[in-house]
Scaffold this motif. Structure first.
Motif, PDB file in Angstrom:
ATOM      1  N   LYS A  41     -90.157  45.991  14.282  1.00 29.55           N
ATOM      2  CA  LYS A  41     -88.758  45.885  14.717  1.00 29.55           C
ATOM      3  C   LYS A  41     -88.256  44.448  14.736  1.00 29.55           C
ATOM      4  O   LYS A  41     -87.067  44.197  14.547  1.00 29.55           O
ATOM      5  CB  LYS A  41     -88.598  46.501  16.110  1.00 29.55           C
ATOM      6  CG  LYS A  41     -88.748  48.011  16.150  1.00 29.55           C
ATOM      7  CD  LYS A  41     -88.551  48.542  17.565  1.00 29.55           C
ATOM      8  CE  LYS A  41     -88.703  50.052  17.601  1.00 29.55           C
ATOM      9  NZ  LYS A  41     -88.543  50.600  18.975  1.00 29.55           N
ATOM     10  N   LYS A  42     -89.156  43.506  14.976  1.00 30.36           N
ATOM     11  CA  LYS A  42     -88.755  42.101  15.076  1.00 30.36           C
ATOM     12  C   LYS A  42     -88.978  41.333  13.777  1.00 30.36           C
ATOM     13  O   LYS A  42     -88.842  40.110  13.754  1.00 30.36           O
ATOM     14  CB  LYS A  42     -89.539  41.427  16.210  1.00 30.36           C
ATOM     15  CG  LYS A  42     -89.252  42.011  17.588  1.00 30.36           C
ATOM     16  CD  LYS A  42     -87.780  41.859  17.965  1.00 30.36           C
ATOM     17  CE  LYS A  42     -87.484  42.417  19.342  1.00 30.36           C
ATOM     18  NZ  LYS A  42     -86.041  42.268  19.701  1.00 30.36           N
ATOM     19  N   ASP A  43     -89.302  42.038  12.732  1.00 33.03           N
ATOM     20  CA  ASP A  43     -89.571  41.402  11.442  1.00 33.03           C
ATOM     21  C   ASP A  43     -88.355  41.558  10.535  1.00 33.03           C
ATOM     22  O   ASP A  43     -88.132  42.614   9.945  1.00 33.03           O
ATOM     23  CB  ASP A  43     -90.807  42.038  10.797  1.00 33.03           C
ATOM     24  CG  ASP A  43     -91.323  41.233   9.616  1.00 33.03           C
ATOM     25  OD1 ASP A  43     -90.506  40.578   8.944  1.00 33.03           O
ATOM     26  OD2 ASP A  43     -92.544  41.257   9.370  1.00 33.03           O
ATOM     27  N   GLY A  44     -87.575  40.508  10.428  1.00 37.59           N
ATOM     28  CA  GLY A  44     -86.354  40.561   9.635  1.00 37.59           C
ATOM     29  C   GLY A  44     -86.599  40.841   8.170  1.00 37.59           C
ATOM     30  O   GLY A  44     -85.773  41.488   7.510  1.00 37.59           O
ATOM     31  N   LEU A  45     -87.723  40.376   7.640  1.00 42.10           N
ATOM     32  CA  LEU A  45     -88.021  40.615   6.231  1.00 42.10           C
ATOM     33  C   LEU A  45     -88.192  42.106   5.951  1.00 42.10           C
ATOM     34  O   LEU A  45     -87.694  42.611   4.937  1.00 42.10           O
ATOM     35  CB  LEU A  45     -89.281  39.851   5.824  1.00 42.10           C
ATOM     36  CG  LEU A  45     -89.827  40.150   4.423  1.00 42.10           C
ATOM     37  CD1 LEU A  45     -88.774  39.886   3.359  1.00 42.10           C
ATOM     38  CD2 LEU A  45     -91.087  39.336   4.152  1.00 42.10           C
ATOM     39  N   ILE A  46     -88.883  42.818   6.830  1.00 39.69           N
ATOM     40  CA  ILE A  46     -89.110  44.249   6.612  1.00 39.69           C
ATOM     41  C   ILE A  46     -87.783  45.005   6.617  1.00 39.69           C
ATOM     42  O   ILE A  46     -87.520  45.844   5.748  1.00 39.69           O
ATOM     43  CB  ILE A  46     -90.060  44.822   7.682  1.00 39.69           C
ATOM     44  CG1 ILE A  46     -91.396  44.059   7.695  1.00 39.69           C
ATOM     45  CG2 ILE A  46     -90.300  46.306   7.434  1.00 39.69           C
ATOM     46  CD1 ILE A  46     -92.163  44.121   6.405  1.00 39.69           C
ATOM     47  N   TRP A  47     -86.934  44.695   7.588  1.00 36.73           N
ATOM     48  CA  TRP A  47     -85.606  45.319   7.633  1.00 36.73           C
ATOM     49  C   TRP A  47     -84.810  45.001   6.361  1.00 36.73           C
ATOM     50  O   TRP A  47     -84.176  45.882   5.767  1.00 36.73           O
ATOM     51  CB  TRP A  47     -84.829  44.816   8.842  1.00 36.73           C
ATOM     52  CG  TRP A  47     -85.221  45.372  10.168  1.00 36.73           C
ATOM     53  CD1 TRP A  47     -85.928  44.734  11.147  1.00 36.73           C
ATOM     54  CD2 TRP A  47     -84.903  46.666  10.696  1.00 36.73           C
ATOM     55  NE1 TRP A  47     -86.076  45.549  12.244  1.00 36.73           N
ATOM     56  CE2 TRP A  47     -85.456  46.738  11.998  1.00 36.73           C
ATOM     57  CE3 TRP A  47     -84.207  47.768  10.197  1.00 36.73           C
ATOM     58  CZ2 TRP A  47     -85.331  47.859  12.806  1.00 36.73           C
ATOM     59  CZ3 TRP A  47     -84.077  48.899  11.002  1.00 36.73           C
ATOM     60  CH2 TRP A  47     -84.633  48.941  12.286  1.00 36.73           C
ATOM     61  N   SER A  48     -84.839  43.743   5.965  1.00 35.27           N
ATOM     62  CA  SER A  48     -84.057  43.320   4.805  1.00 35.27           C
ATOM     63  C   SER A  48     -84.589  43.935   3.514  1.00 35.27           C
ATOM     64  O   SER A  48     -83.814  44.263   2.609  1.00 35.27           O
ATOM     65  CB  SER A  48     -84.046  41.791   4.704  1.00 35.27           C
ATOM     66  OG  SER A  48     -83.327  41.229   5.792  1.00 35.27           O
ATOM     67  N   LEU A  49     -85.896  44.088   3.414  1.00 30.26           N
ATOM     68  CA  LEU A  49     -86.471  44.774   2.256  1.00 30.26           C
ATOM     69  C   LEU A  49     -85.948  46.205   2.164  1.00 30.26           C
ATOM     70  O   LEU A  49     -85.589  46.682   1.078  1.00 30.26           O
ATOM     71  CB  LEU A  49     -87.997  44.798   2.361  1.00 30.26           C
ATOM     72  CG  LEU A  49     -88.776  43.605   1.825  1.00 30.26           C
ATOM     73  CD1 LEU A  49     -90.241  43.719   2.248  1.00 30.26           C
ATOM     74  CD2 LEU A  49     -88.680  43.517   0.310  1.00 30.26           C
ATOM     75  N   TYR A  50     -85.932  46.871   3.299  1.00 37.20           N
ATOM     76  CA  TYR A  50     -85.441  48.252   3.361  1.00 37.20           C
ATOM     77  C   TYR A  50     -83.991  48.307   2.873  1.00 37.20           C
ATOM     78  O   TYR A  50     -83.639  49.103   1.978  1.00 37.20           O
ATOM     79  CB  TYR A  50     -85.565  48.738   4.802  1.00 37.20           C
ATOM     80  CG  TYR A  50     -85.279  50.202   5.052  1.00 37.20           C
ATOM     81  CD1 TYR A  50     -84.980  51.097   4.025  1.00 37.20           C
ATOM     82  CD2 TYR A  50     -85.316  50.700   6.362  1.00 37.20           C
ATOM     83  CE1 TYR A  50     -84.731  52.438   4.281  1.00 37.20           C
ATOM     84  CE2 TYR A  50     -85.071  52.043   6.629  1.00 37.20           C
ATOM     85  CZ  TYR A  50     -84.773  52.901   5.593  1.00 37.20           C
ATOM     86  OH  TYR A  50     -84.523  54.232   5.852  1.00 37.20           O
TER      87      TYR A  50
END
Length: 246
Positions: free
Chosen positions: A161-170
């Motif tokens: 939840k706190k990993d901006g890269l994972i969200w942005s990849l999605y």
């Protein structure tokens, strides 16, 4: 599993001895103590072996000998039947390394098997679990399995939840398949979870203005997911990008 079985057997021996001398009720505590003591000792022994394998693999990776690192990690499967959770851990290491190496077909089964124990695996792998799931989601993206991609990304962002890269990849993958609305919703959730993340805000603004998301802000980690080739200054499409822990 072997260590668990041995520990139970030792506990049962203790139970039998105390049950004969005293009573079955009095034998419960000795059973628990004997079982736990045996399991802790056997687990520590197995994990020391796993640690030695991982340390050797890390040395091979640092020396850019990735094929040797892969073979080193594979040796860890000899401990899979002896100790619980060793299998998912080895699959996680191999999946990450093979994926970063660009061998997606070989990485895929390892990435899938790293989730074998579900919640237990998530706890054991911590933040790395989100990375593993994101890699698998990106693999689904490349293979145009978009339903699987979405489902896998959901498990990734739940853990990261706190990993901006994972969200942005999605969001980036959604935007690439034409689901701009879905990408905006994902970034909205990301902003709620990370209100001070300027990179997420910048990507929200980019999508609102019908522009491409700015994934270079996540260099070099973004290119390790192999959604796009690295730019010329990083060696271009022909360069092998090796996973770097953040």
């Amino acid at each position: 599993m072997i260590n668990l079985g041995i520990s139970i057997l030792i506990g049962l021996v203790a139970f039998a001895v105390f049950a004969v001398i005293f009573s079955p009720f009095a034998a419960i505590v000795p059973f628990v103590i004997a079982f736990l003591a045996a399991y802790i000792v056997l687990t520590n022994r197995a994990m020391k072996q796993v640690g030695a394998i991982s340390a050797q693999a890390q040395k091979e990776m640092q020396a850019q000998r990735f094929d040797k690192a892969i073979e080193t990690f594979k040796r860890g499967f000899a401990l899979e039947k002896r100790q619980l959770l060793v299998g998912p851990l080895m699959h996680a290491n191999l999946g990450t390394l093979l994926y970063a190496k660009g061998d997606f077909a070989a990485a895929r089964p390892h990435l899938e098997k790293s989730n074998r124990w579900g919640p237990v695996t998530r706890t054991m792998l911590g933040a790395n679990y989100a990375v593993l799931r994101a890699m698998l989601a990106c693999d689904h993206f490349r293979n145009r399995k978009y339903d699987e991609m979405r489902a896998t990304f959901e498990t990734a962002v739940k853990q990261g939840k706190k990993d901006g890269l994972i969200w942005s990849l999605y969001a980036y993958c959604l935007s690439k398949i034409g689901d701009r609305e879905g990408a905006m919703k994902v970034l909205g959730r990301a902003a709620d979870a990370n209100p001070n993340d300027e990179k997420i805000k910048a990507n929200q603004l980019a999508l609102q203005n019908n522009k491409r998301m700015k994934m270079k802000a996540y260099t070099p980690q973004f290119y390790q997911f192999h959604i796009e080739p690295p730019p010329p200054e990083m060696g271009g499409a022909g360069r092998r990008v090796v996973w770097q822990r953040r």
